[in-house]
Design a protein around this motif. Structure first.
Motif, mmCIF file in Angstrom:
data_model
loop_
_atom_site.group_PDB
_atom_site.id
_atom_site.type_symbol
_atom_site.label_atom_id
_atom_site.label_comp_id
_atom_site.label_asym_id
_atom_site.label_seq_id
_atom_site.Cartn_x
_atom_site.Cartn_y
_atom_site.Cartn_z
ATOM 1 N N UNK A 33 -65.263 -23.648 20.418
ATOM 2 C CA UNK A 33 -67.015 -24.092 20.610
ATOM 3 C C UNK A 33 -67.759 -22.757 19.648
ATOM 4 N N UNK A 34 -67.085 -21.657 19.718
ATOM 5 C CA UNK A 34 -67.880 -20.708 18.796
ATOM 6 C C UNK A 34 -67.374 -20.849 17.335
ATOM 7 N N UNK A 35 -66.404 -21.632 16.909
ATOM 8 C CA UNK A 35 -66.182 -21.797 15.568
ATOM 9 C C UNK A 35 -65.943 -23.119 14.960
ATOM 10 N N UNK A 36 -65.821 -23.350 13.883
ATOM 11 C CA UNK A 36 -65.909 -24.607 13.204
ATOM 12 C C UNK A 36 -64.413 -25.400 13.393
ATOM 13 N N UNK A 37 -63.661 -25.035 14.127
ATOM 14 C CA UNK A 37 -62.162 -25.240 14.269
ATOM 15 C C UNK A 37 -61.804 -25.718 15.759
ATOM 16 N N UNK A 39 -59.910 -26.882 19.250
ATOM 17 C CA UNK A 39 -58.979 -26.114 20.121
ATOM 18 C C UNK A 39 -57.492 -26.469 19.866
ATOM 19 N N UNK A 40 -56.984 -27.474 19.309
ATOM 20 C CA UNK A 40 -55.634 -27.920 18.828
ATOM 21 C C UNK A 40 -55.444 -27.020 17.610
ATOM 22 N N UNK A 41 -56.444 -27.059 16.903
ATOM 23 C CA UNK A 41 -56.089 -26.297 15.595
ATOM 24 C C UNK A 41 -55.757 -24.908 15.757
ATOM 25 N N UNK A 42 -56.749 -24.376 16.598
ATOM 26 C CA UNK A 42 -56.576 -23.011 17.286
ATOM 27 C C UNK A 42 -55.160 -22.515 17.716
ATOM 28 N N UNK A 43 -54.699 -23.689 18.616
ATOM 29 C CA UNK A 43 -53.412 -23.490 19.167
ATOM 30 C C UNK A 43 -52.243 -23.459 18.182
ATOM 31 N N UNK A 44 -52.361 -24.343 17.138
ATOM 32 C CA UNK A 44 -51.408 -24.291 16.219
ATOM 33 C C UNK A 44 -51.361 -23.024 15.075
ATOM 34 N N UNK A 45 -52.533 -22.395 14.995
ATOM 35 C CA UNK A 45 -52.820 -21.128 14.196
ATOM 36 C C UNK A 45 -52.259 -20.099 14.893
ATOM 37 N N UNK A 46 -52.699 -20.007 16.204
ATOM 38 C CA UNK A 46 -52.221 -18.739 16.980
ATOM 39 C C UNK A 46 -51.001 -18.849 17.388
ATOM 40 N N UNK A 47 -50.042 -19.895 17.287
ATOM 41 C CA UNK A 47 -48.749 -19.768 17.975
ATOM 42 C C UNK A 47 -47.797 -19.861 16.473
ATOM 43 N N UNK A 48 -48.358 -19.808 15.328
ATOM 44 C CA UNK A 48 -47.655 -19.971 14.194
ATOM 45 C C UNK A 48 -47.131 -21.299 13.674
ATOM 46 N N UNK A 49 -47.458 -22.446 14.234
ATOM 47 C CA UNK A 49 -46.828 -23.719 13.881
ATOM 48 C C UNK A 49 -47.535 -24.161 12.806
ATOM 49 N N UNK A 50 -48.840 -23.689 12.026
ATOM 50 C CA UNK A 50 -49.322 -23.739 10.862
ATOM 51 C C UNK A 50 -50.235 -22.886 10.373
ATOM 52 N N UNK A 51 -50.495 -22.706 8.927
ATOM 53 C CA UNK A 51 -51.070 -21.796 8.566
ATOM 54 C C UNK A 51 -52.751 -21.957 8.417
ATOM 55 N N UNK A 52 -53.581 -21.208 8.954
ATOM 56 C CA UNK A 52 -54.935 -21.546 8.951
ATOM 57 C C UNK A 52 -55.449 -21.260 7.774
ATOM 58 N N UNK A 53 -56.492 -21.887 7.453
ATOM 59 C CA UNK A 53 -57.387 -21.779 6.242
ATOM 60 C C UNK A 53 -58.236 -20.488 6.251
ATOM 61 N N UNK A 54 -58.585 -19.844 5.053
ATOM 62 C CA UNK A 54 -59.027 -18.522 4.824
ATOM 63 C C UNK A 54 -60.429 -18.611 6.037
ATOM 64 N N UNK A 55 -61.231 -19.507 5.891
ATOM 65 C CA UNK A 55 -62.549 -19.318 6.622
ATOM 66 C C UNK A 55 -62.309 -19.289 8.216
#
Length: 332
Positions: A33-37, A39-55
């Motif tokens: 809610x606080x970002x432009x990404x 919940x499922x995207x953050x789950x992947x980024x925080x668990x190392x399943x995929x690399x997040x964009x710089x933004x």
């Protein structure tokens, strides 16, 4: 490394992102809610399943009150490691020109040598048909007369000797270009030393990457704008009766301290005082929904080791004012 598991650089990045999320005190839903990404995207980024964009990294660092330099550096390392492990060839695939004029990948990985580098051979029967030369050939199109000591090849059409002449011209041109480059290099290397010293560019000083203030220069300044929040110590923290969290932060590099609050409601206020009852007082209040979902922080006060610091919470809904104290030497 098992299939699907993050690389070591990717795992280090995921661990840092997890620490940043924990500092924000936000759940995955609140983070989305606080970002432009999502919940499922953050789950992947925080668990190392995929690399997040710089933004995404920048937004998370902003919420965590931390500079993004270290996390972005880890992201670049993880991306470089993934590129090296993919096994992709370092050069672009060889392409050939099709009959329609478009580029298409060649069958082999090594390009065929250009026609100008091939030995003189008679065209094969399977080669594409060429337009037969006219029976009448202009005088200026005929090959040059054969010089002394040269013999004419047998059964060779004079009109087919033209490519050889072109090749000779290309070879001569290449030799002349090479000689020019060699002569130019010799001239440059034998110039007088004073000329080379005059042409040397003046080194440009590099900008500092650390904090932008120190000690007294940090008084009444924003810790994020001054880059004092890169690696601060948490001297003390307190959970209020309303569920908000207050932390007293201290930067050894800047020699200053401040307070931050998250999980608060609109118009909740945090106050920070350094140096006892007569010390400097700074306050911050939640003024909008974004600050309520993330955090607010006070300005900095310069402190010395052992200086008493205090943070107080005043809820907007009314109630008891909650305060707690620490000293600038109490951190780890």
């Amino acid at each position: 490394m098992t299939p699907g598991a993050p690389s070591p650089p990717g795992a280090r990045l995921a661990a840092v992102l997890q620490q940043l999320r924990q500092r924000t005190g936000l759940s995955l839903a609140q983070l989305a809610h606080a970002t432009t990404y999502s919940k499922s995207s953050w789950e992947r980024y925080l668990n190392g399943k995929s690399l997040p964009p710089r933004s995404a990294v920048k937004e998370l660092c902003l919420l965590a009150d931390e500079p993004a330099d270290r996390a972005l550096a880890l992201l670049d390392i993880a991306r470089a490691d993934r590129t090296e492990d993919s096994g992709a060839p370092p050069t672009a695939p060889v392409r050939r020109r099709t009959a329609t004029g478009t580029d298409a990948p060649a069958a082999g990985s090594i390009p065929a040598p250009p026609e100008t580098d091939r030995p003189d051979t008679a065209p094969s029967e399977t080669a594409p048909a060429e337009t037969a030369p006219s029976d009448t050939v202009a005088a200026d199109a005929l090959p040059a007369p054969i010089g002394p000591g040269e013999t004419a090849p047998g059964d060779v059409d004079p009109t087919r000797a033209l490519p050889t002449g072109h090749r000779r011209a290309n070879i001569v041109t290449a030799l002349l270009s090479t000689c020019a480059v060699v002569l130019g290099a010799l001239v440059l290397t034998h110039l007088p030393p004073t000329h080379r010293e005059a042409a040397a560019p003046t080194p440009t000083p590099t900008a500092p990457n650390g904090n932008l203030c120190r000690r007294t220069a940090c008084q009444n300044k924003d810790p994020i704008a001054m880059r004092c929040g890169a690696a601060p110590l948490t001297l003390a923290e307190h959970e209020t009766t309303t569920g908000a969290w207050i932390q007293i932060r201290y930067s050894q590099e800047c020699g200053a301290s401040w307070a931050r609050m998250w999980g608060a409601a609109l118009r909740d206020r945090v106050e920070f005082r350094a140096g006892g009852r007569h010390g400097f007082l700074h306050s911050a209040q939640v003024t909008n929904r974004n600050e309520a979902d993330t955090y607010v922080h006070t300005l900095m006060s310069v402190v010395s080791p052992g200086t008493p610091v205090q943070a107080c919470f005043t809820p907007a809904a009314g109630g008891v004012r909650e305060c707690f104290e620490a000293r600038s030497a109490d951190g780890p």
